[in-house]
Design a protein around this motif. Structure first.
Motif, short mmCIF file in Angstrom:
data_model
loop_
_atom_site.label_atom_id
_atom_site.label_comp_id
_atom_site.label_asym_id
_atom_site.label_seq_id
_atom_site.Cartn_x
_atom_site.Cartn_y
_atom_site.Cartn_z
N GLY A 27 -18.58 7.29 -4.09
CA GLY A 27 -19.44 6.42 -4.66
C GLY A 27 -20.68 7.19 -5.19
N PRO A 28 -21.66 6.56 -5.68
CA PRO A 28 -22.88 6.86 -6.49
C PRO A 28 -23.89 7.51 -5.44
CG PRO A 28 -22.99 4.59 -6.53
CD PRO A 28 -21.56 4.98 -5.82
N LEU A 29 -24.55 8.30 -5.59
CA LEU A 29 -25.59 8.62 -4.72
C LEU A 29 -26.88 7.73 -4.68
CD1 LEU A 29 -26.44 12.28 -6.27
CD2 LEU A 29 -24.53 11.52 -5.05
N LEU A 30 -27.58 8.01 -3.41
CA LEU A 30 -28.86 7.11 -3.22
C LEU A 30 -30.03 7.61 -3.41
CD1 LEU A 30 -26.95 5.90 0.26
CD2 LEU A 30 -26.66 4.84 -1.82
N LEU A 31 -30.92 6.83 -3.91
CA LEU A 31 -32.18 7.06 -4.21
C LEU A 31 -33.14 7.43 -2.86
CD1 LEU A 31 -34.51 7.42 -6.32
CD2 LEU A 31 -35.12 5.21 -5.85
N GLN A 32 -32.60 7.10 -1.95
CA GLN A 32 -33.33 7.33 -0.42
C GLN A 32 -33.03 8.80 0.09
OE1 GLN A 32 -30.77 4.61 1.66
NE2 GLN A 32 -30.18 6.17 3.10
N ASP A 33 -32.09 9.44 -0.80
CA ASP A 33 -31.91 11.10 -0.45
C ASP A 33 -32.92 11.67 -0.88
OD1 ASP A 33 -29.20 13.32 -1.14
OD2 ASP A 33 -30.92 13.44 0.12
N TRP A 34 -34.08 11.66 -0.16
CA TRP A 34 -35.37 12.41 -0.41
C TRP A 34 -35.25 13.78 -0.59
CZ3 TRP A 34 -36.86 15.80 3.18
CH2 TRP A 34 -36.38 15.58 4.54
N HIS A 35 -34.35 14.64 0.35
CA HIS A 35 -33.92 15.96 0.06
C HIS A 35 -33.53 16.14 -1.14
CE1 HIS A 35 -33.43 20.05 1.03
NE2 HIS A 35 -32.25 19.92 1.19
N LEU A 134 -20.07 23.07 -10.70
CA LEU A 134 -20.44 22.26 -9.45
C LEU A 134 -19.91 20.78 -9.52
CD1 LEU A 134 -24.11 23.49 -9.00
CD2 LEU A 134 -21.95 24.39 -7.84
N ARG A 135 -19.87 20.00 -8.50
CA ARG A 135 -19.53 18.69 -8.42
C ARG A 135 -20.60 17.64 -7.90
NH1 ARG A 135 -15.67 20.26 -4.51
NH2 ARG A 135 -13.84 20.14 -5.92
N ASP A 136 -21.48 18.55 -7.27
CA ASP A 136 -22.92 17.78 -6.73
C ASP A 136 -24.24 18.37 -7.04
OD1 ASP A 136 -24.51 16.64 -4.80
OD2 ASP A 136 -23.11 16.48 -3.49
N GLY A 137 -24.80 17.48 -7.71
CA GLY A 137 -26.27 18.15 -8.38
C GLY A 137 -27.17 18.65 -7.24
N ILE A 138 -26.86 18.50 -6.12
CA ILE A 138 -27.96 19.04 -4.98
C ILE A 138 -27.75 20.56 -5.03
CG2 ILE A 138 -26.41 19.06 -3.08
CD1 ILE A 138 -28.57 17.98 -1.27
N LYS A 139 -26.70 21.15 -5.64
CA LYS A 139 -26.47 22.54 -5.47
C LYS A 139 -26.91 23.17 -6.67
CE LYS A 139 -22.13 22.46 -2.88
NZ LYS A 139 -20.72 22.92 -2.61
N GLY A 321 -23.44 -1.30 -23.15
CA GLY A 321 -22.10 -1.04 -23.09
C GLY A 321 -21.76 0.33 -22.90
N VAL A 322 -22.77 1.25 -22.42
CA VAL A 322 -22.66 2.51 -22.08
C VAL A 322 -23.38 2.74 -20.53
CG1 VAL A 322 -22.47 5.03 -22.32
CG2 VAL A 322 -21.96 3.13 -24.51
N GLY A 323 -22.61 3.45 -19.68
CA GLY A 323 -23.51 3.32 -18.51
C GLY A 323 -22.93 4.84 -17.65
N ALA A 324 -23.39 4.60 -16.53
CA ALA A 324 -23.30 6.02 -15.55
C ALA A 324 -21.86 5.70 -14.84
CB ALA A 324 -24.27 6.28 -14.51
N SER A 325 -21.42 6.73 -14.14
CA SER A 325 -20.23 6.51 -13.26
C SER A 325 -20.89 7.37 -11.87
CB SER A 325 -18.94 7.53 -13.63
OG SER A 325 -19.13 8.77 -13.57
N PRO A 326 -19.78 7.17 -10.99
CA PRO A 326 -20.25 7.82 -9.65
C PRO A 326 -20.24 9.28 -9.65
CG PRO A 326 -18.77 5.80 -9.20
CD PRO A 326 -18.61 6.25 -10.76
N ASP A 327 -20.02 10.04 -10.85
CA ASP A 327 -19.95 11.31 -10.90
C ASP A 327 -21.45 11.88 -10.26
OD1 ASP A 327 -20.49 13.88 -11.79
OD2 ASP A 327 -19.64 13.55 -13.92
N LYS A 328 -21.25 12.62 -9.36
CA LYS A 328 -22.49 13.01 -8.57
C LYS A 328 -23.44 14.19 -9.19
CE LYS A 328 -20.78 12.49 -3.84
NZ LYS A 328 -20.41 13.07 -2.49
N MET A 329 -22.76 15.02 -10.07
CA MET A 329 -23.59 15.57 -10.97
C MET A 329 -24.42 14.91 -11.95
SD MET A 329 -23.68 18.88 -10.41
CE MET A 329 -24.47 19.54 -12.07
N LEU A 330 -23.80 13.82 -12.48
CA LEU A 330 -24.46 13.06 -13.41
C LEU A 330 -25.41 12.12 -12.95
CD1 LEU A 330 -24.77 11.54 -16.35
CD2 LEU A 330 -22.71 9.93 -15.64
N GLN A 331 -25.20 11.53 -11.74
CA GLN A 331 -25.98 10.71 -10.87
C GLN A 331 -27.47 11.62 -10.69
OE1 GLN A 331 -25.79 7.71 -8.86
NE2 GLN A 331 -24.32 7.13 -10.41
N ALA A 332 -27.28 12.82 -10.36
CA ALA A 332 -28.46 13.65 -10.05
C ALA A 332 -29.28 14.15 -11.46
CB ALA A 332 -28.19 15.15 -9.50
N ARG A 333 -28.34 14.30 -12.46
CA ARG A 333 -28.85 14.37 -13.80
C ARG A 333 -29.59 13.21 -14.42
NH1 ARG A 333 -25.06 16.54 -18.06
NH2 ARG A 333 -26.56 17.83 -18.85
#
Length: 486
Positions: A27-35, A134-139, A321-333
């Motif tokens: 699933g997509p990332l959560l804004l509550q991930d303050w770290h 990478l697959r996760d923007g936290i890295k 008509g164009v949006g995001a996906s649960p791609d974790k790198m995209l979510q961080a970007r």
């Protein structure tokens, strides 16, 4: 009191620094991930004034011509109506180097494209590779630190680079691309581009599709060997910029054929690989390329600083008509790119001519901040309605209303919010598949390039990397190990 554990800036211990908080495993990332937010926000403010990544670039205006109607998949106006032309701006770049670095470095190339559509600016901020490390923007901040200069010596640091990769085998696919003959494009015209991430389309029926963008160079693909690049860097560090300026001046306008891969939303749940994993590609045998148009570049900017240095491309610039996906790198970007521009340029960066909509009018209630009052030469004032109201809803501004007809359909989520680390953990098959399609000569140049810098690092990191290469392909690992032992 001394401690040896990782904390946030306010001293709180960090339980997991490697996995973002997501709604379900895929699933997509959560804004509550303050770290995550703290890491990315701090990272965006580490350098001034040049970009932290993609510092050196080339910008060109052009046009996109649609050759296949996509109304079955998306309501996006620039993808509806065969023959429709849309003004574009593209910024090519190297990734790791500073403003004064050479264009011919072994490095991915940024491929950031803006469509100035009638419903606002749509940006696709990708690379010349279909995958990433990478697959996760936290890295991401940690990874870029390994590509930059050592904080003590101020020199590039092979130990840091390979140490990080040895501990993150998800990078194997991209490392193989980078160290292969594909790692040094000869120029910006003769390379492919990719949106890289998985994005979403939705149509007038509210049906969602997952999509990947591909830009195939009509000039062909030309890459440099390491030896050729070393010579060129000394002769002309601005080789790619010079090549593009000369091509446009000669009316030799470069073109790319634009293609997409499309996956129905429901198929993502059962597909063999995680379709939102940026370290993976979708096999063309499962999702063939569909040709949709042509991108032509035909005009250089008049002011490099105003237009190329201050262009604020961001993957969060979507249109209906164009949006995001649960791609974790995209979510961080989606957060980090726009935040970097707010820091580098100022709160109202979208009022600059290169950033404001060229074919649509911006109406909002934002009035104050840096550069407030700047006029967009394409559509006049961007201060919103012609009134003093800076809030909504209101009864005085002539009616800035929500456009519910463009609402994105709901995205179905499933799973518990957690920091997931083990999903689709096959980090080797696609890297091995890529190695196996190389010729014998390409394989030899690949392992020689790897050994050239890997030989400069500690033995334990070498052993970890050889193990990763071996898991991708036994011959791959054996060849690298033989060169290290020679």
């Amino acid at each position: 009191m001394n401690n040896n554990y990782l904390t946030s800036q306010n001293g709180a211990p960090i339980a997991d620094d490697q996995n973002s908080l997501s709604a379900g495993e895929r699933g997509p990332l959560l804004l509550q991930d303050w770290h995550l937010i703290e890491k990315l926000a701090h990272f965006n403010r580490e350098r001034i004034p040049e970009r932290i990544v993609h510092a050196k670039g080339t910008g060109v205006y052009g046009k996109f011509t649609l050759t296949k109607d996509l109304s079955d998949y998306t309501i996006a106006e620039h993808f509806n109506g065969v023959g429709k032309e849309t003004e574009t701006f593209i910024r090519f770049s190297t990734v790791g180097g500073e403003m004064g670095s050479a264009d011919a470095e072994r490095d991915p190339r940024g491929f950031g494209l803006r469509f100035y559509t009638k419903q606002g600016n749509h940006d696709i901020v990708g690379n010349n590779t279909p995958t990433f490390f990478l697959r996760d923007g936290i890295k991401f901040p940690d990874f870029i630190h390994t590509q930059k200069r050592n904080p003590q010596t101020n020199l590039k640091d092979p130990q840091a680079m390979w140490d990080f990769w040895s501990l993150n085998p998800e990078a194997m696919h991209q490392v193989t691309i980078l160290m292969s003959d594909r790692g040094i494009p000869a120029n910006y015209r003769q390379m492919h581009g990719y949106g890289s991430h998985t994005f979403s389309f939705w149509n007038a029926k509210g049906e969602r599709f997952w999509v990947k963008f591909h830009f195939k160079s009509q000039q062909g693909v030309v890459n440099l060997t390491g030896e050729q690049a070393d010579v060129l860097k000394g002769i002309d560090p601005d080789s790619s910029q010079r090549d593009m300026v000369a091509a446009i001046a000669d009316s030799n306008f470069p073109k790319w054929t634009v293609k997409v891969q499309i996956m129905p939303e429901a198929e993502a749940n059962t597909y063999a690989i995680n379709p939102f994993d940026l370290t993976k590609v979708w096999p063309h045998s499962d999702y063939p390329l569909i040709e949709i148009g042509e991108l032509e570049l035909n005009r250089m900017p008049e002011n490099y600083f105003a237009e190329v240095e201050q262009v604020a491309l961001a993957p969060s610039n979507f249109v209906p008509g164009v949006g995001a996906s649960p791609d974790k790198m995209l979510q961080a970007r989606l957060f980090s790119y726009a935040d970097a521009q707010r820091y580098r340029i100022g709160t109202n960066y979208n009022q600059l001519p290169v950033n404001c909509p060229h074919a649509a009018k911006a109406n909002h209630h934002q009035r104050a901040g840096a550069m407030a009052g700047t006029q967009c030469p394409y559509n006049g004032s961007q201060t919103g309605a012609d009134s003093s109201a800076n809030y909504g809803p209101n009864t005085v501004d002539g009616g800035l209303k929500d456009t519910s007809q463009f609402a994105e359909p709901p995205l179905r989520l499933d799973g518990e919010a957690d920091r997931y680390s083990r999903y689709d953990q096959d980090d080797y098959t696609q890297a091995g598949n890529l190695y196996r399609i190389f010729s014998e000569e390409e394989k030899q140049r690949l392992v020689e390039t790897i050994a050239g810098t890997l030989s400069q690092v500690t033995a334990d990191v070498q052993q970890k990397m050889v193990a990763h290469f071996t898991q991708a392909d036994a011959d791959y690992g054996q060849r690298v190990n033989a060169l290290l032992e020679a």
